[in-house]
Design an enzyme around this catalytic site. Structure first.
Site, PDB file in Angstrom:
ATOM      1  N   SER A   1       0.812  -1.220   0.000  1.00 20.49           N
ATOM      2  CA  SER A   1       0.000   0.000   0.000  1.00 20.49           C
ATOM      3  C   SER A   1       0.840   1.263   0.000  1.00 20.49           C
ATOM      4  CB  SER A   1      -0.920   0.008   1.218  1.00 20.49           C
ATOM      5  OG  SER A   1      -0.158  -0.029   2.415  1.00 20.49           O
TER       6      SER A   1
ATOM      7  N   HIS B   1      -2.202  -2.865  -6.102  1.00 21.80           N
ATOM      8  CA  HIS B   1      -2.693  -2.536  -4.766  1.00 21.80           C
ATOM      9  C   HIS B   1      -4.211  -2.618  -4.704  1.00 21.80           C
ATOM     10  CE1 HIS B   1      -3.427   0.637  -1.434  1.00 21.80           C
ATOM     11  NE2 HIS B   1      -3.397  -0.573  -0.928  1.00 21.80           N
TER      12      HIS B   1
ATOM     13  N   GLU C   1      -4.954  -0.031  -7.628  1.00 23.96           N
ATOM     14  CA  GLU C   1      -3.907   0.872  -8.109  1.00 23.96           C
ATOM     15  C   GLU C   1      -2.818   0.025  -8.768  1.00 23.96           C
ATOM     16  OE1 GLU C   1      -3.858   4.651  -5.077  1.00 23.96           O
ATOM     17  OE2 GLU C   1      -2.953   2.802  -4.368  1.00 23.96           O
TER      18      GLU C   1
ATOM     19  N   ASN D   1      -3.564   6.740  -0.685  1.00 17.26           N
ATOM     20  CA  ASN D   1      -2.989   6.976   0.639  1.00 17.26           C
ATOM     21  C   ASN D   1      -2.275   8.308   0.735  1.00 17.26           C
ATOM     22  OD1 ASN D   1      -3.818   4.797   2.214  1.00 17.26           O
ATOM     23  ND2 ASN D   1      -2.251   3.460   1.373  1.00 17.26           N
TER      24      ASN D   1
END
Length: 522
Positions: free
Chosen positions: A132, A153, A165, A203
């Site tokens: 991540s 991801h 992702e 993130n």
């Protein structure tokens, strides 16, 4: 050129074997997704108990889908038949077309695993990491063929969250990334491409949702329940930031923030919160520990969001001055609430004037400073909302000089419009406007730095975090000029470089200003 670089830019066929390393929550979810899409899947874990738990969890999830009528019984049986569980991948790895690693978030452990895998897999095998936040470039660096390594991801739970992702490291072959993106789409996912930068898209761009809430709490703007309610009811977020941090776990959320902060050279935009760090030190990690910002223990009572008590209208008349979608919606809402509305669409800053108080939308300046600049001691400043027609709650702040009677009239007017008024401390940017502008600013900076396109960033934030709309689409809808102005005022007032305006957003605002400026030919 190796076979890996010749991988065609299309999805792997369902007959292509997939190996998933790690049978934790993410690994078993990814394995189930791949098997549901028709692939023969091997799920590996060194721990037999973990494998047994994964098998049981997948069977429960499939059974639940059948019971709810979402999955045909035969399809569930076929998915289970495609899954194999093993504690030794040495025989399976050479057959795999795609290996997806979903183990502990530790760079050295992942590098060791990929070195071991490279010695076993076929030349055409794609090696994907579900990391991540760790660098795909760093994971691939020790390999003889780093071009075959890519980030894939998934978001938890992988069986339900739509986003993947697809992350390219410095040496990732574009054809490999394209194949993985096409494969993820064939699995029913929304797959977006990103460069291997700290936090990738979600993130990184999501940090202000937590960071601004924590700053607002630190500045004693309001309490957690009220800030959460404002962002849910005015911003249409499914959860407020404090309840979401409690759900994620403060140890996890704080670790991601610190990781991104350190990776970006301690950029103030990502600075960790002392409030959250104190919770972690105390062991108040959220739902999983029973306490976080809220108390989840049996019999616990959490405070309700604060909102103003009902106020009677001292004057059932209001003048709405200027031209703005908020005024259009408020005119209808006030009329329906029994207020006599007078419209004046003259060139002016949008405002509502009633019984000795002027009500304006926030432009990022605190109400008291704005009252001083405008020489108007009786001023109420409204937060922005996502949809002025349907919002049920709004934050309002008053200049320190606003008389009590004027405050009461402003609150009564908002209540007549069907809005629950949350009176907060006089602060820069208020709650929703400040949070959403910072999300847009971070998304803009990611575009500016080539992490991903604006379209893919908006897709990622909608499907990876369940935001009601992409932050850049929101900025364009409400006006990049207004968003940029709000951020500049935040930066000017606080002096904090976290509020510096992204160059991308500045250019979009300049473009918008030029497009609406009168053209002179001569």
């Amino acid at each position: 050129m190796t076979q890996a670089t010749e991988t065609p830019s299309q999805a792997l066929p369902p007959s292509a074997p997939v190996l998933v390393i790690g049978a934790g929550a993410m690994g078993r979810g990814i394995a189930q997704v791949a098997a549901t899409a028709g692939h023969p899947v091997t799920l590996y874990d060194l721990d037999a108990a973990q494998l047994d738990a994964a098998k049981a969890a997948i069977e429960r999830d499939l059974a639940s889908g059948v019971a709810k009528g979402k999955i045909p019984a035969k399809a569930a049986e076929a998915t289970q038949a495609r899954l194999t569980y093993t504690q030794d991948f040495r025989e399976t790895a050479p057959l795999a077309a795609l290996v997806i690693e979903a183990i502990v978030e530790n760079l050295e452990v992942k590098k060791t695993l990929f070195r071991d895998l490279e010695a076993l897999v076929a030349p055409h095998t794609i090696l994907a990491s579900n990391t991540s936040s760790l660098s795909i470039t760093a994971i691939a660096a020790p390999l003889t063929h780093p071009e075959r390594v890519v980030g894939m991801h998934f978001f938890n739970p992988a069986t339900h969250m739509k986003l993947v992702e697809v992350v390219s490291g410095l040496q990732t072959d574009p054809a490999v990334a394209e194949t993985v993106q096409a494969t993820a789409r064939a699995w029913g996912k929304i797959a977006v491409r990103a460069k291997s930068t700290p936090g990738f898209i979600v993130n990184r761009v999501a940090r202000p949702f937590y960071g601004e809430a924590l700053r607002l709490l630190l500045e004693q703007t309001s309490d957690t329940a009220t800030i959460d309610a404002i962002l849910r009811d005015a911003g249409n977020f499914r959860m407020g930031p404090f309840e979401l941090m409690d759900l994620i776990g403060h140890d996890v959320n704080a670790a991601v923030t610190r990781s991104v902060w350190e990776a970006y050279g301690y950029d103030p935009r990502f600075q960790p919160s002392l409030i959250q760090e104190e919770l972690v030190r105390a062991g108040h990690l959220g739902r999983k520990s029973g306490r976080g910002f809220y108390d989840y223990r049996e019999g616990a009572h959490n405070p309700a969001p604060q909102e103003a008590e009902p106020h009677p209208l001292a004057d059932p008349n209001a003048s709405l001055i200027g031209d703005h979608p908020a005024l259009d919606a408020m005119a209808t809402r006030l009329h329906n609430g029994g207020v006599a509305v007078k419209r004046a669409t003259v060139p002016s800053e949008p405002c509502i004037e009633t019984h000795g108080v002027r009500i304006v939308l926030t432009d990022g300046r605190p109400a008291t400073l704005r009252a001083l600049a405008e020489q108007n001691p009786s001023l109420a400043v409204l937060d922005w909302v996502r949809d002025w027609k349907s919002a049920t709650r709004i934050a309002v702040a008053f200049a320190a000089t606003t008389p009590d009677a004027a405050r009461a009239q402003a609150i009564a007017l908002l209540q007549a419009a069907g809005l629950r008024a949350a009176v907060i401390a006089d602060t820069a940017g208020l709650v929703f406007a400040r949070t959403q502008a910072m999300l847009a600013n971070e998304a803009a900076d990611a575009v500016h730095q080539g992490v991903a396109s604006a379209e893919e960033i908006d897709l990622a934030m909608r499907y990876g975090t369940n935001y009601p709309e992409g932050p850049l689409a929101w900025a364009e809808r409400v006006g990049v000029i207004q968003v940029t102005q709000l951020l500049r005022h935040l930066h000017q007032f606080t002096g904090d470089p976290r509020y510096r305006v992204s160059p991308y957003l500045q250019l979009r605002a300049a473009e918008a200003a030029l497009n609406r400026a009168p053209r002179h030919l001569g």
